[in-house]
Design a protein around this motif. Structure first.
Motif, PDB file in Angstrom:
ATOM      1  N   VAL A   1     -11.322  -9.426 -24.198  1.00  0.00           N
ATOM      2  CA  VAL A   1     -12.643  -9.163 -24.778  1.00  0.00           C
ATOM      3  C   VAL A   1     -13.013  -7.697 -24.623  1.00  0.00           C
ATOM      4  O   VAL A   1     -13.459  -7.043 -25.578  1.00  0.00           O
ATOM      5  N   ILE A   2     -12.819  -7.157 -23.438  1.00  0.00           N
ATOM      6  CA  ILE A   2     -13.166  -5.750 -23.164  1.00  0.00           C
ATOM      7  C   ILE A   2     -12.328  -4.811 -24.024  1.00  0.00           C
ATOM      8  O   ILE A   2     -12.839  -3.834 -24.586  1.00  0.00           O
ATOM      9  N   ALA A   3     -11.045  -5.115 -24.150  1.00  0.00           N
ATOM     10  CA  ALA A   3     -10.167  -4.281 -24.983  1.00  0.00           C
ATOM     11  C   ALA A   3     -10.627  -4.303 -26.436  1.00  0.00           C
ATOM     12  O   ALA A   3     -10.600  -3.278 -27.131  1.00  0.00           O
ATOM     13  N   GLY A   4     -11.068  -5.473 -26.916  1.00  0.00           N
ATOM     14  CA  GLY A   4     -11.580  -5.570 -28.279  1.00  0.00           C
ATOM     15  C   GLY A   4     -12.829  -4.728 -28.473  1.00  0.00           C
ATOM     16  O   GLY A   4     -12.999  -4.077 -29.512  1.00  0.00           O
ATOM     17  N   TRP A   5     -13.713  -4.719 -27.502  1.00  0.00           N
ATOM     18  CA  TRP A   5     -14.914  -3.877 -27.567  1.00  0.00           C
ATOM     19  C   TRP A   5     -14.530  -2.399 -27.659  1.00  0.00           C
ATOM     20  O   TRP A   5     -15.120  -1.644 -28.423  1.00  0.00           O
TER      21      TRP A   5
ATOM     22  N   LEU B   1     -23.500   4.830 -12.615  1.00  0.00           N
ATOM     23  CA  LEU B   1     -22.077   5.168 -12.692  1.00  0.00           C
ATOM     24  C   LEU B   1     -21.397   4.465 -13.858  1.00  0.00           C
ATOM     25  O   LEU B   1     -20.717   5.104 -14.682  1.00  0.00           O
ATOM     26  N   PHE B   2     -21.569   3.142 -13.950  1.00  0.00           N
ATOM     27  CA  PHE B   2     -20.869   2.379 -14.988  1.00  0.00           C
ATOM     28  C   PHE B   2     -21.475   2.602 -16.369  1.00  0.00           C
ATOM     29  O   PHE B   2     -20.760   2.507 -17.373  1.00  0.00           O
ATOM     30  N   THR B   3     -22.763   2.907 -16.441  1.00  0.00           N
ATOM     31  CA  THR B   3     -23.355   3.240 -17.740  1.00  0.00           C
ATOM     32  C   THR B   3     -22.685   4.484 -18.316  1.00  0.00           C
ATOM     33  O   THR B   3     -22.329   4.521 -19.508  1.00  0.00           O
ATOM     34  N   LYS B   4     -22.512   5.500 -17.486  1.00  0.00           N
ATOM     35  CA  LYS B   4     -21.852   6.730 -17.938  1.00  0.00           C
ATOM     36  C   LYS B   4     -20.387   6.486 -18.273  1.00  0.00           C
ATOM     37  O   LYS B   4     -19.847   7.028 -19.240  1.00  0.00           O
ATOM     38  N   LEU B   5     -19.728   5.647 -17.477  1.00  0.00           N
ATOM     39  CA  LEU B   5     -18.316   5.387 -17.686  1.00  0.00           C
ATOM     40  C   LEU B   5     -18.044   4.580 -18.944  1.00  0.00           C
ATOM     41  O   LEU B   5     -17.067   4.823 -19.671  1.00  0.00           O
ATOM     42  N   LEU B   6     -18.925   3.637 -19.258  1.00  0.00           N
ATOM     43  CA  LEU B   6     -18.662   2.670 -20.317  1.00  0.00           C
ATOM     44  C   LEU B   6     -19.238   3.038 -21.680  1.00  0.00           C
ATOM     45  O   LEU B   6     -18.751   2.558 -22.713  1.00  0.00           O
ATOM     46  N   THR B   7     -20.261   3.863 -21.695  1.00  0.00           N
ATOM     47  CA  THR B   7     -20.909   4.205 -22.976  1.00  0.00           C
ATOM     48  C   THR B   7     -19.973   5.051 -23.829  1.00  0.00           C
ATOM     49  O   THR B   7     -19.481   6.088 -23.374  1.00  0.00           O
TER      50      THR B   7
ATOM     51  N   LEU C   1     -21.356  -5.840 -19.190  1.00  0.00           N
ATOM     52  CA  LEU C   1     -20.605  -5.366 -18.031  1.00  0.00           C
ATOM     53  C   LEU C   1     -21.531  -4.934 -16.896  1.00  0.00           C
ATOM     54  O   LEU C   1     -21.224  -5.157 -15.722  1.00  0.00           O
ATOM     55  N   LEU C   2     -22.666  -4.344 -17.235  1.00  0.00           N
ATOM     56  CA  LEU C   2     -23.635  -3.995 -16.196  1.00  0.00           C
ATOM     57  C   LEU C   2     -24.206  -5.256 -15.543  1.00  0.00           C
ATOM     58  O   LEU C   2     -24.442  -5.287 -14.327  1.00  0.00           O
ATOM     59  N   ALA C   3     -24.407  -6.294 -16.334  1.00  0.00           N
ATOM     60  CA  ALA C   3     -24.876  -7.561 -15.781  1.00  0.00           C
ATOM     61  C   ALA C   3     -23.823  -8.155 -14.836  1.00  0.00           C
ATOM     62  O   ALA C   3     -24.162  -8.744 -13.801  1.00  0.00           O
ATOM     63  N   TYR C   4     -22.548  -7.981 -15.189  1.00  0.00           N
ATOM     64  CA  TYR C   4     -21.475  -8.458 -14.316  1.00  0.00           C
ATOM     65  C   TYR C   4     -21.481  -7.691 -12.999  1.00  0.00           C
ATOM     66  O   TYR C   4     -21.337  -8.276 -11.922  1.00  0.00           O
ATOM     67  N   VAL C   5     -21.670  -6.373 -13.076  1.00  0.00           N
ATOM     68  CA  VAL C   5     -21.764  -5.559 -11.857  1.00  0.00           C
ATOM     69  C   VAL C   5     -22.902  -6.077 -10.973  1.00  0.00           C
ATOM     70  O   VAL C   5     -22.747  -6.240  -9.757  1.00  0.00           O
TER      71      VAL C   5
ATOM     72  N   ALA D   1     -18.718 -12.613 -24.780  1.00  0.00           N
ATOM     73  CA  ALA D   1     -18.047 -11.810 -25.803  1.00  0.00           C
ATOM     74  C   ALA D   1     -18.978 -11.460 -26.955  1.00  0.00           C
ATOM     75  O   ALA D   1     -18.753 -10.483 -27.669  1.00  0.00           O
ATOM     76  N   GLY D   2     -20.047 -12.224 -27.151  1.00  0.00           N
ATOM     77  CA  GLY D   2     -20.972 -11.962 -28.240  1.00  0.00           C
ATOM     78  C   GLY D   2     -22.109 -11.038 -27.881  1.00  0.00           C
ATOM     79  O   GLY D   2     -22.935 -10.702 -28.738  1.00  0.00           O
ATOM     80  N   GLY D   3     -22.173 -10.602 -26.644  1.00  0.00           N
ATOM     81  CA  GLY D   3     -23.269  -9.745 -26.202  1.00  0.00           C
ATOM     82  C   GLY D   3     -22.979  -8.271 -26.398  1.00  0.00           C
ATOM     83  O   GLY D   3     -21.914  -7.875 -26.888  1.00  0.00           O
ATOM     84  N   ASP D   4     -23.955  -7.438 -26.007  1.00  0.00           N
ATOM     85  CA  ASP D   4     -23.752  -5.993 -26.037  1.00  0.00           C
ATOM     86  C   ASP D   4     -22.775  -5.618 -24.926  1.00  0.00           C
ATOM     87  O   ASP D   4     -22.994  -5.975 -23.762  1.00  0.00           O
TER      88      ASP D   4
END
Length: 205
Positions: A139-143, A196-202, A89-93, A81-84
């Motif tokens: 956590v994701i919703a907070g981001w 894909l996820f970089t474009k989706l999440l940025t 999320l890309l690390a999780y992928v 939760a403290g990371g970028d």
């Protein structure tokens, strides 16, 4: 207080051989198609010897599923939760894709159990798995609310990551047939999914 004596080295080795054999047989044939005779043969043991360690096919399967659930939860637990947000999320992928690369039999075992309605692990799905997903979804919703991540449904994002990474283990034969020779599906998948996820999440702007 009665304590069970520690198992011998041979007993530990046989237990692991049986579990590894069970993983191979269950991932190939599913729970219903697998038999104790197949597992014993794969383990290089007699059926009576196998039954000394596990009383039934279901006992082997339950032990494997208990282990697998903990392995399956680890990549999501590491979401910080403290990371970028995008980097986390890309690390999780990448971790999920790595699991598909390294544990294809485990992925098929999990998929077979789910396709049967999860009769032996529904409690774990509704318990440990749901609690962890809800925690990370918060956590994701907070981001997203903070503008550090694009607006996105956090639960469906996690489910999408599962679908787009585990597919490479569960449908490996299909993927290789479609791509043809000369391709490295996992390496290509990582490059594609990161883009894909970089474009989706940025977040915009």
């Amino acid at each position: 207080m009665n304590l069970q004596p520690p198992r011998t080295r041979i007993q530990r080795k046989n237990t692991e051989n049986i579990l590894n054999a069970g993983l191979e047989v269950f991932s190939r044939h599913g729970f219903r198609g697998a038999t104790l005779d197949q597992i014993a043969a794969e383990a290089g043991l007699s059926k009576p010897n196998l039954l000394y360690y596990f009383p039934s096919k279901e006992a082997i399967h339950v032990t494997l599923m208990d282990r697998l659930m903990q392995t399956w939860l680890d990549p999501l637990r590491k979401l910080d939760a403290g990371g970028d947000p995008v980097a986390e999320l890309l690390a999780y992928v990448r971790r999920k894709l790595q699991m598909s690369r390294d544990f294809p039999r485990e992925s098929k075992l999990f998929a077979n159990e789910i396709l049967q309605g999860a009769p032996r692990m529904l409690a774990a799905l509704e318990g440990d798995l749901k609690r962890l997903v809800d925690e990370k979804a918060t956590v994701i919703a907070g981001w997203s609310r903070a503008g550090r991540l694009a607006r996105i449904d956090p639960h469906h994002l996690i489910i999408s990551i599962w679908a787009l990474t585990q597919h490479y283990a569960d449908f490996d034969v299909q993927i290789r047939a479609v791509l043809g020779p000369g391709h490295d599906p996992m390496t290509e998948a990582e490059s594609y999914l990161v883009t894909l996820f970089t474009k989706l999440l940025t977040p915009e702007g």
